[in-house]
Design an enzyme around this catalytic site. Structure first.
Site, PDB file in Angstrom:
ATOM      1  N   GLN A 166      31.050  43.152  31.592  1.00  0.00           N
ATOM      2  CA  GLN A 166      29.921  42.355  32.072  1.00  0.00           C
ATOM      3  C   GLN A 166      30.404  41.199  32.926  1.00  0.00           C
ATOM      4  OE1 GLN A 166      27.598  39.519  29.481  1.00  0.00           O
ATOM      5  NE2 GLN A 166      25.967  41.012  29.796  1.00  0.00           N
ATOM      6  N   GLY A 167      29.853  41.041  34.117  1.00  0.00           N
ATOM      7  CA  GLY A 167      30.193  39.934  35.007  1.00  0.00           C
ATOM      8  C   GLY A 167      29.003  39.003  35.172  1.00  0.00           C
ATOM      9  N   SER A 188      28.873  35.384  33.261  1.00  0.00           N
ATOM     10  CA  SER A 188      29.292  33.983  33.155  1.00  0.00           C
ATOM     11  C   SER A 188      30.252  33.593  34.268  1.00  0.00           C
ATOM     12  CB  SER A 188      29.962  33.729  31.806  1.00  0.00           C
ATOM     13  OG  SER A 188      29.046  33.898  30.747  1.00  0.00           O
ATOM     14  N   SER A 219      35.069  40.146  29.076  1.00  0.00           N
ATOM     15  CA  SER A 219      35.736  40.919  28.034  1.00  0.00           C
ATOM     16  C   SER A 219      36.171  42.290  28.561  1.00  0.00           C
ATOM     17  CB  SER A 219      34.803  41.114  26.828  1.00  0.00           C
ATOM     18  OG  SER A 219      34.411  39.877  26.285  1.00  0.00           O
ATOM     19  N   GLU A 278      20.793  42.843  24.630  1.00  0.00           N
ATOM     20  CA  GLU A 278      21.997  42.304  23.996  1.00  0.00           C
ATOM     21  C   GLU A 278      21.645  41.488  22.758  1.00  0.00           C
ATOM     22  OE1 GLU A 278      25.998  39.754  25.213  1.00  0.00           O
ATOM     23  OE2 GLU A 278      24.231  39.655  26.490  1.00  0.00           O
ATOM     24  N   GLU A 281      22.105  26.634  21.586  1.00  0.00           N
ATOM     25  CA  GLU A 281      21.159  25.710  22.210  1.00  0.00           C
ATOM     26  C   GLU A 281      20.222  26.442  23.162  1.00  0.00           C
ATOM     27  OE1 GLU A 281      24.527  23.626  20.560  1.00  0.00           O
ATOM     28  OE2 GLU A 281      24.419  25.275  21.990  1.00  0.00           O
TER      29      GLU A 281
END
Length: 386
Positions: free
Chosen positions: A125-126, A128, A160, A245, A371
């Protein structure tokens, strides 16, 4: 909400239990990167050949089309059998695949879905970026349209298993003249494309190999046909991905933690004795964790029941994510209290308690920080003002 399993469900459960008993690998997952990749892909292939991969996937995409209730039963038996936690397949099976089913073109579905289900490829996954981990809408990785391609420049972080992945679900900014949550596109990126550079990020829980990467894109050319959903409308697509997710994708892990708690109870009983546990503070905390794990299981059943009724995962999935991520940390923390002074010794190899405790610190960051989850709950579930 229906918490009952039908007689047909119980027949399915027995079949799943028998297959797992006969097929769960007895050897440990290899510690090397390529060993882990080969192991995870082979295990996925074995499940596919046995008819157990994609239990709830539509038949047209190679699954069994049995619905989320049967998928939940499979996860329960999977956890009880101690089947491998094949992390390398998580993004492809639980992020990319359902997103493609929802938003992908026929060509994208026909090419990628069978390969994911059969264990032929791994995805990463790209999302962040440096300085924009929690503010996903503020991403700056830029893609410019040139002919029939996007040309991508920028970087992603905490990616990851990028060094072991064949494909990536990538978010890029394709329009800089609109508010930050607009002008984003969700793109399928071939990780072997020229211009992609990987730099490992070493962490304390993975000595000898790395799990995270920073990914740099230097004039990386991606065909426009790899855009999933409309160009510049990737925020909507990404919200679908994150909904999966935070909701259905985590079902297997939620079920697995029920088993982890029971193993912890057995470990505490072994170290302290049954009589001591009945009156000890550790016993009270374990009882609380067992109750909270049961609550997570009930929440999981709720999600499955809603999905069975045709309701896709929505903002309420953040309720599950916020509670479960903190529960994971509490479970891992008490494990060290049970082990006692022995927990000061960091094992040379993977172990079931100490390294997972260290890694648990990331649970309230991954998939959106606690948060962020609370903001979603407040604004979209409770209707509170911003």
């Amino acid at each position: 909400m229906n918490l009952d399993f039908s007689p047909e469900d119980e027949v399915f459960r027995a079949e799943a239990r028998d297959w797992l008993h006969d097929n769960v690998p007895r050897e440990a997952r290899p510690p090397s990167d390529q060993g882990m990749r080969a192991f995870d892909l082979a295990w996925q292939k074995l499940q596919f050949e046995g008819g157990w991969a994609g239990v709830s996937w539509p038949q047209e995409y190679g699954g069994r089309g049995l619905g989320l209730t049967r998928q939940l039963i499979w996860y329960e038996e999977y956890a009880k059998a101690g089947a491998p936690n094949a992390e390398l397949l998580f993004v492809g099976c639980n992020h990319a695949a359902p997103t493609l089913m929802t938003w992908g073109t026929d060509a994208q579905k026909q090419y990628h879905l069978p390969r994911i289900l059969k264990g032929e490829v791994a995805w990463c996954q790209g999302f962040s970026e440096p300085n924009n981990g929690s503010d996903l809408g503020g991403l700056r990785c830029r893609a410019v349209v040139e002919g029939d391609h996007l040309v991508v420049n920028g970087s992603k972080i905490w990616t990851s298993s990028a060094h072991l992945a064949d494909w990536q679900e990538l978010l890029v900014r394709t329009d800089t003249d609109v508010p930050k949550h607009k002008g984003i596109s969700w793109v399928i990126c071939d990780m072997n494309t020229p211009g992609i550079e990987l730099r490992p990020i070493l962490i304390m829980t993975a000595p000898g190999h790395h799990h995270f990467n920073q990914v740099f894109y230097n004039d990386v050319r991606i065909p426009l046909s790899n855009v999933v959903g409309p160009l510049n409308e990737g925020w909507k697509v990404a919200m679908s991905t994150l909904g999966f997710e935070r909701g259905t994708a985590s079902m297997s892990e939620q079920i697995r933690y029920n088993v982890v708690v029971e193993k912890l109870v057995d470990l505490a009983r072994e170290r302290f004795g049954a009589a001591a546990l009945e009156h000890d503070e550790i016993g009270a905390r374990l009882a609380q964790l067992r109750a909270e794990s049961s609550a997570v299981r009930a929440m999981t059943y709720s999600i499955a029941s809603r999905a069975a009724g045709g309701q896709p995962p929505g903002s309420e999935a953040s309720l599950m994510r916020a509670f479960f991520s903190q529960l994971q940390q509490r479970i891992r923390r008490i494990a060290l209290d049970v082990i006692g002074a022995d927990s000061l010794e960091l094992p040379d190899t993977d172990d079931p308690w100490i390294r997972p405790y260290l890694r648990s610190y990331s649970n309230t960051i991954a998939a959106g920080t606690s948060e962020i989850q609370r903001n979603i709950i407040g604004e979209r579930v409770l209707g509170l003002p911003r």
